[in-house]
Enzyme design. Structure first.
Site, PDB file in Angstrom:
ATOM      1  CG  HIS A 509      -1.728   1.220   1.413  1.00 62.24           C
ATOM      2  ND1 HIS A 509      -3.063   1.278   1.093  1.00 62.24           N
ATOM      3  CD2 HIS A 509      -1.404   2.462   1.851  1.00 62.24           C
ATOM      4  CE1 HIS A 509      -3.518   2.501   1.327  1.00 62.24           C
ATOM      5  NE2 HIS A 509      -2.529   3.236   1.805  1.00 62.24           N
ATOM      6  CD  GLU A 510       1.593   3.648   3.707  1.00 63.54           C
ATOM      7  OE1 GLU A 510       1.845   4.724   3.113  1.00 63.54           O
ATOM      8  OE2 GLU A 510       0.537   3.473   4.346  1.00 63.54           O
ATOM      9  CG  HIS A 513       0.450   6.384  -0.590  1.00 59.68           C
ATOM     10  ND1 HIS A 513      -0.622   7.013  -1.163  1.00 59.68           N
ATOM     11  CD2 HIS A 513      -0.019   5.834   0.568  1.00 59.68           C
ATOM     12  CE1 HIS A 513      -1.700   6.840  -0.394  1.00 59.68           C
ATOM     13  NE2 HIS A 513      -1.356   6.131   0.657  1.00 59.68           N
ATOM     14  CG  HIS A 516       0.183   8.772  -6.817  1.00 63.25           C
ATOM     15  ND1 HIS A 516      -0.859   9.156  -6.007  1.00 63.25           N
ATOM     16  CD2 HIS A 516      -0.028   9.378  -8.014  1.00 63.25           C
ATOM     17  CE1 HIS A 516      -1.674   9.936  -6.699  1.00 63.25           C
ATOM     18  NE2 HIS A 516      -1.200  10.098  -7.913  1.00 63.25           N
TER      19      HIS A 516
END
Ligand SMILES: [Zn+2]
Length: 721
Positions: A509-510, A513, A516
């Site tokens: 998940h991190e 980011h 991104h």
């Protein structure tokens, strides 16, 4: 948990929905300098030097540098803004908006390091600096937003945006700044502006107090276990951690469990001693609500009153209406509609889960009725009985180092990134490691990825991403520096760090980011990377979680730490079958917090007693008595630790609607590594930053709007009608 730069969203910090915690032990930081002397000797004020376009000078910063550096940098930034505002030339995009994008670079670098210290190296000394600086930083932001001459220039550029030959990104930037200024009160008269600034400074002080109260209750209060009997059921690793924690507190021969989520959740899952579980649970849900000097109820009432007053000054019905105006949801009503549509099936699932647990407890002759402190414990037993899935069976295959390699491999397959460890970059702690990211096809340098994996004193709990520097190219190509920070327990020397399936998901998940940020390809830093609306920003990160369970990753990277064998297909199938297990609990504890956040901020300008409001709102909702909100109001830091997720905790579910629907684009095509879909994802989502409206970006990727059905399937709920 976000800590976005108040003025621009460049220094985004993004986290999974974990509570802040930490400890106030002094964290040694290597220094090569004596104490702070004249401002010229302050390393925070210098340009970042070194390789990769400059890197943060972690090896030279000390706490006493922050106050003088921030003061000097804010003064410089104000002078730059004043020069733009008083330019005798007619306003143009170049002399106004591009000039604003260029301004404040020193302040931004200092603020980035200030944020890093707050999250990773928090000491009583640093907390005192935060109490002093928080209101001053709020006042600084208002001085820029309330600069009338500047706003007139921005407005002129904004109004001429379609006729002045601007690119679409430049038009978006004009909208972005104009909108930010209007929303911050640029059109108010002088007395209203003065009052607004007073409110913002007071709120900044209250947020700091709120966070420090929660930190105090997580640090000063802890569970002490006196006898072996109270440890029954705990895995060896938890026993060892509890013994070590007691030793560190000068209580040898006893056991201590910290009052933080990362310590409490496993304790409540495994501890067989019911009264110890009840004591632990009561202490944990009571954070910020203990009635003493660290009680947050008065602070909450004042924050809510000030937010309602501010919304009124700005011409909005409520704080929620103000906050959601630019979100993808656009109105509180649309957000509430989504939350409520999932609430009913989620509560129905909780009833089934409780019935299953009660039946199991009865069969064991426990003679109990399931209470909130029993939920995690009996849920684990049901999981084991129904899916034959024991967390201890999965862990040996989940080595942190190998999974990290797996993430790199996924980033290579989807986006063509290569990762190479580098050692020539300063870090703020020896645990932190750094990788250079390059583009495989061209060899182009993309950025750096900092990874700080382990828990330690002075570091907040949970996991997050931080953009140290955002990509931009309007004057020159500036590359990205991002970090991922988490709280894994460091292994013994020479032993691999084994993590749980949930932790592995959080890791991905991190990293989503981080990608991104790394994949960003825009001109202007204010629109870069993760600087997107709150209810859109969790979409890329939640999406990346899906690649953990692809066979390609599991076969190569989920390998047994002793035998090197890949995780058996049959075990993966059991994990997948159990994927929707306990979704009633997970969804309801989340939704209760999200609905409470929204109701508190839709209540308007009325005096609120947080305690009574919470009780009455939960009654009205029909909250199952066996579950407590994931974040009760007195420690709800997403909402009261800053404005960040206020009226915005719904964002995780909103983004998950996009996530579930978007993954369908892959499964409907050639699978998770489908080249064409990955290219569309990179082009329209990961690289686009805030240069286009998120709804348009999603439509460009998916060919249509997102539908909620995929989310309901993912959570194992019947489709909404
Ligand atoms: Zn996140």
């Amino acid at each position: 948990m976000p800590m976005r730069d108040a003025l621009h969203a460049r220094a985004a910090v993004l986290a999974l929905g974990a509570a802040l915690a930490g400890c106030a032990t002094v964290q040694p930081v290597t220094t090569t300098e004596p104490t702070a002397a004249a401002p010229s000797a302050n390393p925070l004020l210098a340009d970042w030097a070194g390789p990769y376009g400059g890197v943060p000078p972690f090896d030279r910063v000390r706490v006493e540098h922050f106050e003088p550096a921030l003061e000097a940098a804010m003064a410089d930034h104000l002078a730059e803004i004043e020069a733009i505002a008083s330019d005798p030339a007619a306003p143009t995009f170049e002399n106004t908006l591009a000039a604003m994008e260029r301004a404040g670079r020193t302040r931004e670098r200092v603020a980035t390091l200030y944020g890093i210290w707050g999250a990773n190296l928090s000491t009583p000394e640093f907390q005192a600096v935060q109490r002093t600086l928080a209101p001053r930083m709020a006042a600084f932001t208002d001085r820029i937003h309330q600069n009338e001459a500047l706003f007139r220039r921005i407005e002129a550029v904004y109004e001429a945006r379609e006729s002045s030959g601007l690119t679409s990104e430049q038009q978006r930037l004009a909208w972005y700044h104009h909108n930010a200024f209007v929303r911050a009160g640029a059109r108010l008269d002088a007395p209203a502006k003065a009052r607004l600034s007073e409110i913002n400074q007071r709120l900044a002080a209250l947020f700091t107090g709120f966070n420090q109260n929660v930190l105090a209750d997580e640090t000063d209060r802890f569970l002490v276990l006196e006898s072996e009997a109270e440890l029954a059921g705990l895995p060896e690793s938890l026993r060892e951690a509890a013994a070590a924690a007691a030793g560190a507190k000068g209580m040898p021969g006893r056991w201590v469990v910290a009052n933080t989520r990362s310590a409490m959740d496993p304790f409540l899952t495994y501890a067989a001693d019911r009264s110890a579980r009840e004591r632990a649970w009561r202490m944990f849900v009571d954070r910020g609500d203990g009635g003493g000097e660290h009680d947050n109820n008065r602070i909450i009432a004042e924050i809510l009153a000030l937010r309602a007053e501010r919304a009124g000054l700005l011409g909005y019905e409520t704080h929620a209406h103000w906050r959601l105006e630019n979100a993808m949801a656009a109105t509180p009503e649309r957000a509430m509609e989504l939350l409520e549509s999932v609430w009913t099936p989620a509560v129905a699932r909780v009833r089934e889960e409780v019935a299953d647990m009660q039946a199991l407890a009865d069969a064991e002759g426990a003679g109990i009725t399931i209470e909130p402190w029993d939920y995690r414990f009996y849920a684990e037993k049901v999981r084991l009985a129904r899916y034959d899935l024991d967390a201890g069976e999965v862990k040996p295959y989940l080595q942190l180092d190998r999974l990290r390699e797996g993430m790199f491999w996924v980033a290579g397959e989807l986006f063509g990134f290569d990762f190479r460890p580098v050692a020539d970059v300063p870090v703020f702690h020896p645990d932190v490691a750094v990788w250079e990211v390059t583009d495989r096809a061209s060899g182009r340098h993309v950025g750096l990825w900092y990874f700080d994996p382990y828990a330690r004193a002075g570091k907040r709990s949970g996991a997050w991403m931080n953009a140290y520097r955002s990509q931009e190219r309007f004057d020159a190509e500036v590359t990205t520096l991002v970090s991922n920070n988490s709280n894994f327990v460091e292994g013994r020397e020479g032993e691999p760090v084994l993590i749980s399936w949930d932790d592995a998901r959080t890791l991905f998940h991190e990293f989503g980011h981080a990608l991104h940020g790394l994949a960003s390809s825009v001109a202007y830093p204010s629109l870069s990377g993760t600087s997107v609306p709150r209810d859109y920003v969790e979409f890329p990160s939640q999406l990346l979680e899906h690649w953990l369970s692809t066979p390609e990753v599991l076969q190569r990277f989920a390998v047994h730490h002793e035998t090197g064998e890949p995780i058996p297909r049959e075990l993966v199938e059991r994990i997948e079958r159990a994927a929707t297990f306990n979704q009633g609990f997970d969804t309801v504890e989340y939704l209760a917090s999200a609905l409470m956040d929204m109701r508190l901020h839709l209540a308007g300008a009325v005096a609120i007693d947080p305690d009574a409001f919470e009780r009455e709102a939960l009654d009205a909702l029909g909250m199952p008595r066996e579950i407590v909100m994931r974040h009760r109001t007195p420690h709800f830091q997403h909402v009261f630790g800053s404005d960040g997720y206020s009226a915005g905790y719904y964002s995780y579910l909103w983004s998950d609607v996009l996530t579930a629907d978007a993954y369908g684009a892959f499964t409907e095509a050639g699978g998770p590594y489908d080249r064409a879909v990955a290219d569309r994802l990179l082009r329209h989502v990961f690289s686009a930053g805030n240069t286009v409206d998120p709804a348009d970006a999603y439509r460009a990727f998916r060919g249509r709007d997102a539908r909620v059905e995929a989310l309901m399937r993912k959570r194992g709920f019947p489709a909404a009608n």
